[in-house]
Design a protein around this motif. Structure first.
Motif, short mmCIF file in Angstrom:
data_model
loop_
_atom_site.label_atom_id
_atom_site.label_comp_id
_atom_site.label_asym_id
_atom_site.label_seq_id
_atom_site.Cartn_x
_atom_site.Cartn_y
_atom_site.Cartn_z
N TYR A 172 -14.31 -12.68 -5.65
CA TYR A 172 -13.28 -11.66 -5.90
C TYR A 172 -12.34 -11.56 -4.69
N GLU A 173 -12.91 -11.71 -3.50
CA GLU A 173 -12.06 -11.62 -2.30
C GLU A 173 -11.05 -12.78 -2.29
N GLU A 174 -11.51 -13.97 -2.70
CA GLU A 174 -10.59 -15.12 -2.72
C GLU A 174 -9.49 -14.92 -3.78
N ILE A 175 -9.88 -14.40 -4.93
CA ILE A 175 -8.88 -14.14 -5.98
C ILE A 175 -7.86 -13.13 -5.46
N ALA A 176 -8.37 -12.09 -4.80
CA ALA A 176 -7.46 -11.05 -4.29
C ALA A 176 -6.55 -11.62 -3.21
N ALA A 177 -7.08 -12.54 -2.39
CA ALA A 177 -6.24 -13.12 -1.33
C ALA A 177 -5.09 -13.92 -1.94
N VAL A 178 -5.38 -14.71 -2.96
CA VAL A 178 -4.31 -15.49 -3.61
C VAL A 178 -3.31 -14.54 -4.27
N THR A 179 -3.83 -13.52 -4.93
CA THR A 179 -2.94 -12.59 -5.64
C THR A 179 -2.04 -11.86 -4.65
N SER A 180 -2.61 -11.51 -3.51
CA SER A 180 -1.84 -10.79 -2.52
C SER A 180 -0.66 -11.64 -2.02
N LEU A 181 -0.93 -12.94 -1.79
CA LEU A 181 0.15 -13.81 -1.33
C LEU A 181 1.16 -14.04 -2.46
N ALA A 182 0.67 -14.14 -3.69
CA ALA A 182 1.58 -14.29 -4.83
C ALA A 182 2.46 -13.05 -4.95
N ALA A 183 1.86 -11.88 -4.68
CA ALA A 183 2.63 -10.63 -4.76
C ALA A 183 3.71 -10.61 -3.68
N GLU A 184 3.39 -11.15 -2.52
CA GLU A 184 4.42 -11.20 -1.45
C GLU A 184 5.59 -12.07 -1.89
N LEU A 185 5.32 -13.00 -2.79
CA LEU A 185 6.40 -13.87 -3.29
C LEU A 185 7.14 -13.24 -4.48
N GLY A 186 6.60 -12.15 -5.02
CA GLY A 186 7.30 -11.46 -6.11
C GLY A 186 6.54 -11.38 -7.42
N ILE A 187 5.31 -11.91 -7.47
CA ILE A 187 4.49 -11.74 -8.69
C ILE A 187 4.09 -10.26 -8.76
N ASN A 188 4.28 -9.63 -9.92
CA ASN A 188 3.91 -8.21 -10.00
C ASN A 188 2.95 -7.88 -11.14
#
Ligand code: SAM
Length: 338
Positions: free
Chosen positions: A47-63
């Motif tokens: 879950y931590e790895e999924i959250a890490a990827v999602t967090s970086l994707a969010a910094e790129l504009g994924i919402n």
């Protein structure tokens, strides 16, 4: 932040996350009765790895994120993942696609953790037929799950129906009537063809290439529903997914059509997919993918991971090729229902 665009100027703001390859059903169009070979747990992103990827994707504009495939609710403590995702700045929509069997048990805690809405796959309202399609006698559990989801405030709750000729096409009217009498949001999905490695079993309709004889087009379903009343175009109830929405005059429920086969919706595709084993797929229906897990586990920098995400976005093909029959099962597993 504005979301990134691909090379065809499509804004990409949606990440579909496969949280597990396990499923507690064996739907005839999806899995053989014995299931498929499963990934070792250590290959599956934490879950931590999924959250890490999602967090970086969010910094790129994924919402927006959706949890899906195989059956997300069989993974332990899914609410912990939802809570991690809900804390990520920029993620404002977390949804789930589920077969609903475990929803009665988990709906309230998922809502509390930050889940907004849910899609429930339900291909028949008849107990026997449900059991034949899913190979499990669990219709009651799904119906209870649907009620629990509504009761705890997940909104909207959408029902996904894969329409199959000679199997459940006689029920499209029954499902549509529930949009009138009970305010259901029902989406009819076209059966997709796929290639799989295992030979299909005698009772399976999975594994055939090309248009299956059980295929029913969205247009045919829509025509059939005309006998129930006038279907008026409706705005999407939530999200900006691939469905076209309608409603019967004066009713609160909606009827949606998802037609990946007869009318592809690639021109409006806004998605990337993260597989359970940490591969990023530019197109949900092609076999191209790039590995993130090894990079994460080798200590890749945020910049490096972001470059991979941007690369995947730039690599999105103009359109999928499922009608060419060259798409693997793995890809189709999370395509619709979203
Ligand atoms: N286990 C969850 C569920 O049942 O909703 C999520 C995974 S399931 C593979 C996601 C969605 O894909 C479901 O709505 C399912 O009906 C749909 N699906 C799977 N195989 C399909 C196929 N061959 N054609 C059309 N839809 C399919």
């Amino acid at each position: 932040m504005a979301c990134p665009s691909d090379t065809f100027n499509r804004p990409i703001n949606y990440l579909r996350i496969s949280v597990t390859d396990r499923c507690n059903l064996r739907c005839i169009y999806c899995l053989p009765p014995e299931g498929i070979s499963l990934l070792p747990q250590s290959d599956i992103l934490s879950y931590e790895e999924i959250a890490a990827v999602t967090s970086l994707a969010a910094e790129l504009g994924i919402n927006k994120v959706r949890l899906t495939v195989g059956e997300p609710l069989v993974r332990a403590r899914l609410k912990d993942l939802v809570a991690l995702l809900a804390r990520i700045k920029g993620i404002d929509d977390i949804s789930l696609t589920t077969n609903g069997i475990l929803l009665e048990q988990y709906a309230a805690e998922l809502k509390q953790a930050g889940l907004k809405r849910v899609n429930v796959s339900l291909d028949s309202l008849c107990r026997d037929k449900f059991a034949r399609i899913t190979r499990h006698d669990k219709l009651d559990a799904v119906l209870k799950g649907l009620e629990a989801a509504k009761a705890c405030g997940l909104n909207p709750v959408k029902v996904n129906v894969v329409v199959m000729r000679g199997i459940n096409d006689d029920e499209v009217g029954d499902f549509a009537r529930l949009t009138i009498s009970a305010g259901w949001h029902v989406r009819f999905i076209e059966l997709m063809p796929f290639v799989r490695d295992n030979p299909p079993d005698g009772h399976s309709i999975a594994g055939k290439v090309g248009l299956h004889p059980a295929f029913v087009s969205a247009n045919e379903v829509k025509e059939h529903l005309r006998s129930l009343g006038t279907l008026e175009p409706s705005l999407p109830i939530a999200g900006n997914g691939p469905a076209r929405y309608f409603r019967f005059s004066g009713t609160s429920g909606t009827v949606g059509f998802i037609s990946p086969v007869s009318q592809h919706f690639c021109f409006s595709c806004n998605r990337l997919r993260l597989t359970a084993e940490g591969k990023l797929c530019p197109c949900l229906l092609s076999d191209r993918e790039v590995d993130l897990r090894q990079r994460l586990r080798n200590g890749a920098s945020s910049l490096e991971v972001k470059k991979v995400i941007v690369g995947a976005i730039r690599a999105k093909p103009r359109k999928h090729r499922i009608n060419g029959g060259n798409t693997s099962k793995k890809r189709l597993m999370s395509q619709v229902g979203g």
